[in-house]
Design an enzyme around this catalytic site. Structure first.
Site, PDB file in Angstrom:
ATOM      1  N   ARG A 325       0.829  -1.213   0.000  1.00  0.00           N
ATOM      2  CA  ARG A 325       0.000   0.000   0.000  1.00  0.00           C
ATOM      3  C   ARG A 325       0.863   1.263   0.000  1.00  0.00           C
ATOM      4  O   ARG A 325       0.446   2.305  -0.490  1.00  0.00           O
ATOM      5  CB  ARG A 325      -0.992  -0.004   1.168  1.00  0.00           C
ATOM      6  CG  ARG A 325      -2.141   0.978   0.971  1.00  0.00           C
ATOM      7  CD  ARG A 325      -3.197   0.875   2.067  1.00  0.00           C
ATOM      8  NE  ARG A 325      -4.356   0.073   1.711  1.00  0.00           N
ATOM      9  CZ  ARG A 325      -5.462   0.564   1.099  1.00  0.00           C
ATOM     10  NH1 ARG A 325      -5.546   1.837   0.788  1.00  0.00           N
ATOM     11  NH2 ARG A 325      -6.457  -0.231   0.823  1.00  0.00           N
ATOM     12  N   GLU A 730      -9.374   6.053   7.499  1.00  0.00           N
ATOM     13  CA  GLU A 730      -7.955   6.304   7.249  1.00  0.00           C
ATOM     14  C   GLU A 730      -7.652   7.583   6.462  1.00  0.00           C
ATOM     15  O   GLU A 730      -6.684   8.276   6.772  1.00  0.00           O
ATOM     16  CB  GLU A 730      -7.350   5.115   6.495  1.00  0.00           C
ATOM     17  CG  GLU A 730      -7.321   3.844   7.310  1.00  0.00           C
ATOM     18  CD  GLU A 730      -7.083   2.622   6.441  1.00  0.00           C
ATOM     19  OE1 GLU A 730      -7.966   2.279   5.624  1.00  0.00           O
ATOM     20  OE2 GLU A 730      -6.013   2.015   6.564  1.00  0.00           O
TER      21      GLU A 730
END
Lengths: 778, 490
Positions: A325, A730
């Site tokens: 990621r 997030e």
């Protein structure tokens, strides 16, 4: 399933798209919200404490537990030999993470044994009495020494490539190479890890675990006990914070409590002390980014080549997807015409780093924003202009393809940034700051406006599924259960809003119940910001099924057509009649209508081929932008955040109050990561910042003095998510990058903004002062 | 009866005669009383999730202060009123205005820190009408929240500030007279209380002379006042301490007087109590004290303790050394005084003999013509331990030359230590930038700082020099310092 048709009817309490307080707010403020340590203990409950390694890397030659066993109040000591199943809690299936170490230890603090005592204090005191002989092996704890020692990788690295980066880098008019260090972060959930295991008949065991991932705890407990999954039930009503730190890191405590409980046939509670929790459990990965950038005089990027090396700790845990990621977000919001990105997930002799809000994305994005800064200082422009110049374009622009070959189809970043640029008065304030700095020898100011674009979905496609269970009882009260867990983010409230809205009844009628593997099986972690997207849809699916049955029943009973049945607020219109909701429910029961349904949802459209580095890992993107102004003291490096303005995209908000809370909290947490939160290991491999006395998360007085936070109310998710909302957990974390960049500008003033200060993170006062000194010396 | 301590817990009178000297208030509440609203977040007084209020008689008044239950020992509760979060809501569950404001402002997310915040906000609400943002932030220095980013909590504090419901509603106001009467009764007896549990003993001397006797009898005893340091010996190091002598109730150690010799402060005076008088004479010292620990720690901890335990990173010793403070120790055989700096011999070693205790310290009254500054440098501005703490006292003669100069630092050596080389370098010379610039490097002769998790040796060395620069700028009328709030706002 089409969710776009429901409209909020504001005559009920708590429909979707309204600001409802957190369902447990009253319990929080009165101290009655029950956390696992507050649950009344079964009679005879025992308590566990860890025996930990005091070497970073060593062979275990002998373990003498005589004194431990002889200590007052000690009932038993559990070692690896007591584990009936497999001595392993690796969430990856790589078998690289023993529950208890046997022949070697690979980080300072690694669990070796567990003391079971009549009280927690007995167990803790006894745990210090072990005599363990070691033979030291060479250890390395940071990225540089891992690279110097040719450390192995904990998983296969990933590479993303598009275009011809090798040749384009050579051809471009301008080029910069550099390196950046980005520190890790301790979660510092206020409630430390905890589990309580209660043995049952046969192989059964009930485990209360403070976990974001009850299904994984269930599987791990079964794995170490050597029993089937169906013997294990894992429950969690709420966590006192998670932030990713309870995605896999609760396994250890739950499994050890379970092993002891089964062995001794007594309930066992395991609550580590804060220092032990911080020493043993994984943290956000720190990274070193080595970059090579090619661009033109305007500041337009031609090619990017970067390597993201990460401190992963002694085992893989989630380091694979975390480092992946980081690469997925190394583009931040920018189009790289030619790009080559590689990860280096390094093994180190430290606790095994793990998920943390953003999951590698923030580190990737900090790297991407550093690239912009480098370019801005070379071409002598405001970094915001370089940002805007390099933003992804709209479909058809030829500037929409990410390094992982997914088209950015829902791009709103320019609109969002321009709106914030205007509302924060960025240009005028920047000019004023430059003038201020000219006349201020000691105090310097900086300002930065940084964007966020964050991909939503688990990159492991299978995890993008969820289940829910809805019952309606005969009195019309509704029981709601789903696979998502509550860690303060308001998920339970949002999903209850979905169900209330679907039946058009007051939310008070919806009973929110603890997450348990016994009701909804095979769930995914509540992680990747996906909680309300997945569980909201699954709950909607369950409620919709019951609602359809009620409509069918009403049609039969009242002999009307479907169109003549309408769910009004707390009642149902059937033809000309209006029937209270509970009356309809009771009548349906007598007609033998099933009033319970299991719902299911899987995210459409996504796929990912890691080996090829191609696919559509993300269903959609969430966007945001923040503008921060700071002051630094060039004599000491100390600083203050004077003001922050935020405009953030949550699509059509399910609950604006909760979403704003997520945005504010995430920003401050992100800011903490990049400023005062520093992890420090000594030469012996001991983490010395293992408590709040030494590890400094932001306080009330650290938040921006002026703090304006807005949601982009005009935004709606292009994709058919629940109520057209977007994930919020997030993405706003990365708004904190604006503070790091503002600090960087303040430092840059020392050399008249001609040199990129290359301020590493966390930008502690020390790092700020040393950057000032570096620029002074130039 | 002298075999039990007596206190009030919420609405209940408690007489307790079976506790270990190291039993914490938090364990007592959670494990023994099942009052689980107060949470354990860190067990070291840094996160505030365990915050409760403790009311005690100070002078003629009943004063409530927030404290950390996790490091407060039960043995220190004699003659107090302990108020936990469970005491706030009404009998029918109606929320206290402080609680309601937290709900209305969305001040909780995971909720684990929330009871502690509620109690800190309650303490603020009770004592301060319409607090400024600076006062709110000060009240919340000892409470960590990882979810909200604090904005809604600060808003809740502002929202509730205007609300003053009838005294009947507030659980403390309602019963204040009755509570005072009970505490007076408890305090009226001054017999020494001794509680034994196994081999361990807690001793609560009734008077100062009892304390002398107890220490003569048990020279190895651990003296506990605020327990903000000793608490961690127990919760973190699990160090055996026995016997434990509690002194926080001894009002004779809590006096503050001013006479021609200076400001005389008893060893049992808390930071919070000392703040007011010290701040009025030395504003810079006030600003320093306001950044020691959180509010809870300042409500418990004593400056006497900060001195007595000899920590090289305590903030008050260097600040008091620079002021020329004198320390008085006392024992059954008499008392003796010394300049404070002489008390610190080397790391971990102080000039305190068996049976002695720190009785008081005397801070000279300010000289209108002298300059004084105290600078604390830490990673996080509030509730952090100093990387270094620099304090400066300067008096110039009629010619603008340095007549008296005392510079003392914490965090730069194994003890709080004077910068003798720098001081000598300045002595008699004109107080000009050229002089200052020429002595900056003498700090390297005075100190060889360490590298640790708070800072590197290089940073400490450089910043010490820069603080001298800051002090010079300040005396030259060019203060250049960050401040979150303008003084008039505070």
């Amino acid at each position: 399933m089409d969710t776009t048709t429901f409209e909020a009817k504001h005559t009920i309490n708590g429909p979707m798209h309204t600001s409802l307080r957190h369902d447990s707010a009253h319990k929080h403020v009165t101290g009655t919200a029950e956390y696992i340590d507050d649950i009344p203990e079964p009679a005879g409950t025992l308590h566990a404490a860890l025996g930990m390694a005091d070497r970073a890397h060593a062979e275990i030659l002998s373990i003498d537990l005589t004194a431990v066993r002889a200590a007052p109040g000690v009932v038993d000591v559990i070692t690896a030999a007591d584990i009936p199943g497999i001595n392993d809690v690796a969430s990856t299936g790589q078998h690289d993470e023993p529950l208890l170490a046997t022949d070697k230890v690979e980080f300072h603090g690694q669990p070796i044994f567990v003391v079971i005592g009549e009280t927690r204090e007995h167990a803790r005191r006894a745990a210090r009495l072990a005599k363990i002989e070691y033979r030291d092996l060479p250890h390395w704890t940071d990225i540089d020494s891992a690279l110097a020692n040719d450390a192995p990788l904990v998983v296969k690295p990933m590479t993303l490539k598009r275009g011809e980066p090798e040749t384009e880098i050579e051809k471009a008019p301008l080029r910069v190479q550099g390196q950046m260090y980005i520190g890790g972060q301790e979660h510092f959930y206020l409630e430390s890890q905890i589990a309580m295991a209660i043995p049952g008949e046969d192989e059964d065991i009930l485990v209360w675990s403070s976990t974001q991932h009850p299904s994984e705890v269930q599987h791990m407990v079964a794995h170490v006990l050597g029993c089937a999954n169906n013997a294990v039930e894992v429950k969690t009503r709420r966590m006192g914070g998670g932030f990713g730190g309870k995605e896999t890191q609760g396994n250890l405590f739950a499994c050890l409590a379970a092993v002891a409980a089964k062995k001794l046939n007594r309930a066992v509670k395991f609550r580590p002390d804060r220092d032990e929790d911080m020493a043993v459990t994984g943290k956000r990965h720190d990274f070193r980014v080595d970059y090579d950038l090619a661009f033109d005089e305007e500041g337009r990027i031609h090619a990017v080549d970067a390597t993201f090396a990460a401190r992963c700790g002694f085992s893989a845990d989630l380091s694979g997807p975390v480092t992946d990621r980081a690469l997925f977000h190394a583009d931040s919001s920018y189009f790289y015409p030619h790009v080559h990105l590689t990860s280096k997930p390094l093994k180190t002799h430290t606790c095994s780093n793990t998920a943390f809000r953003g999951f590698g994305g923030p580190q990737g994005m900090v790297g991407g924003e550093r690239f912009i800064e480098e370019i801005a200082y070379v071409v002598g422009k405001d970094p915001l202009d370089i940002r805007k110049l390099n933003f992804y374009g709209q479909p058809g622009s030829g500037r929409t393809l990410t390094p992982y070959h997914q088209e950015v189809e829902d791009n709103i970043i320019l609109k969002l940034v321009e709106e914030l640029e205007a509302s924060s008065d960025y240009r005028a304030r920047r000019q004023a700051i430059i003038e201020f700095n000219e006349n201020s020898p000691v105090i310097r100011k900086g300002i930065a406006l940084t964007p966020v674009k964050f991909g939503i979905s688990f990159t492991m496609t299978a995890y993008n599924q969820a289940g829910a269970l809805v019952h309606i009882y005969q009195d019309g009260s509704i029981h709601l259960n789903h696979g998502g867990t509550e860690m303060g983010q308001g998920l339970y409230t949002k999903v209850a809003q979905v169900v209330a809205d679907t039946f058009n009844v007051d939310i008070d009628r919806v009973k929110i119940t603890a997450t348990t593997t016994g009701k909804v099986p095979n769930t995914s972690a509540t992680a990747a910001s996906s909680g309300s997207d997945l569980n909201g849809m699954a709950a909607y699916d369950a409620a919709r099924q019951i609602k359809e049955r009620l409509i069918d029943f009403a049609c039969r009973q009242w002999k009307v057509e479907k169109e003549q049945v309408e769910f009004l607020a707390n009642r149902v219109r059937v033809g000309e009649d209006e029937v209270p909701f509970d009356t309809l429910v009771r009548a349906a029961y007598y007609d033998r209508v099933q009033l319970s349904a299991a719902g299911f949802y899987k995210t459409p459209k996504i796929h990912w081929d890691r080996a090829a580095g191609k696919g559509r890992p993300f269903y959609y993107f969430a966007y945001g932008a923040a503008c921060s102004e700071v002051s630094i003291d060039t004599l000491t490096g100390e600083y203050l955040v004077d003001r922050t303005d935020i405009l953030h995209d949550v699509g059509k908000s399910l609950n604006p109050a909760i979403d704003i809370g997520q945005v504010e909290g995430a920003f401050v947490q992100g800011m903490g990561w990049l400023t005062t939160e520093e992890l420090w290991w000594d030469t012996k491999g001991r983490l010395r910042t293992h408590a709040p006395s030494t590890y400094k998360i932001p306080l009330a007085s650290d938040r921006p003095k002026i703090f304006n936070v807005k949601l982009a109310e005009w935004s709606e998710n292009k994709e058919a998510t629940i109520g057209r909302s977007k994930a919020v957990g997030e993405p706003p974390f990365m708004l904190g990058i604006s503070v790091l960049e503002a600090l960087s500008m303040a430092v840059a003033s020392i050399a008249d903004y001609t040199v990129c200060p290359r301020l590493d993170a966390p930008a502690t006062p020390e790092r700020v002062l040393m950057a000032v000194e570096r620029l002074k010396a130039m | 009866m002298t075999s039990a301590i007596r206190f009030i817990l919420n609405g209940e009178d408690v007489a307790l005669d079976d506790f270990a000297p190291t039993e914490t208030l938090l364990d007592y509440l959670r494990l023994r009383r099942r009052l689980t609203g107060s949470k354990e977040g860190c067990a070291e007084g840094d996160c505030g999730a365990c915050t409760v209020l403790v009311g005690r008689l100070i002078g003629g008044a009943l004063r409530y202060e927030s404290v950390n239950a996790c490091i407060r020992f039960v043995g220190s509760l004699h003659g107090t009123h302990v108020v936990t979060v469970e005491h706030l809501a009404g009998k029918n569950g109606e929320l206290h205005p402080v609680q309601q404001a937290m709900v209305d402002c969305h001040g909780s997310q995971c909720g684990f820190c929330t009871p502690g915040f509620v109690m800190s906000l309650y303490g603020l609400w009770m004592t301060t009408e319409n607090p400024t943002r600076a006062e709110i932030e000060t009240a919340l220095q000892g409470n960590l929240c990882r979810c909200t980013g604090y904005e809604p909590i600060v808003k809740a504090a502002e929202q509730v500030a205007m609300q003053r419901p009838s005294a009947l509603f507030d659980p403390i106001e309602r019963d204040r007279a009755e509570i005072m009467a009970k505490l007076w009764t408890i305090r009226s007896s001054s017999e020494t209380i001794r509680i034994s549990k196994g081999e361990n003993q807690a001793i609560i001397p009734g008077t100062l002379s009892d304390l002398e006797e107890v220490l003569a009898e048990h020279p190895g005893a651990t003296i506990v006042a605020g327990a903000t340091d000793v608490g961690l010996w127990v919760t973190k190091q699990m160090r055996p301490i026995n016997p434990v002598v509690f002194i926080n109730h001894l009002t004779d150690l809590q006096t503050i007087t001013e006479d021609e010799t200076g400001i005389v402060i008893g060893a049992g005076v808390t930071y919070t109590q000392a703040f007011e008088v010290l701040e009025s004479h030395y504003p810079a010292l006030g600003r320093l004290i306001d950044r020691i620990g959180g509010q809870q720690v300042r409500n418990m901890g004593t400056i006497g303790g900060n001195i007595a335990n000899g920590s090289p990173i305590g903030d008050t010793p260097p600040a008091l050394i620079a002021l020329g403070t004198e320390l008085t120790l006392r024992s059954a055989t008499g008392s003796r005084s010394m300049p404070l700096e002489q008390y610190f011999i080397e790391y971990g070693k102080q000039d305190r003999q068996p049976g002695e205790f720190v009785e008081k310290f005397t801070v000279p009254l300010p000289d209108e013509e002298a300059y004084y500054a105290a600078y604390k440098i830490s990673k996080r501005r509030d509730e952090d331990i100093s990387a270094l703490c620099g304090t400066f006292y300067l008096k110039l003669d009629g010619e603008g030359c340095v007549e008296t100069c005392r510079i003392a630092f914490g965090g730069m050596a194994g003890t709080p230590k004077r910068a003798n080389h720098v001081e000598n370098g300045l002595a008699g010379r004109p107080w000009t930038w050229n002089t200052v610039a020429s002595v900056r490097d003498l700090f390297d002769e005075d100190y060889t700082p360490l590298t640790d998790w708070r800072a590197t040796a290089e940073y400490r060395a450089l910043t010490a020099k820069n603080l001298l620069t800051r002090f010079f700028l300040e005396t030259a009328g060019q203060p250049q310092e960050l401040s979150r709030f303008e003084p008039e706002e505070a």
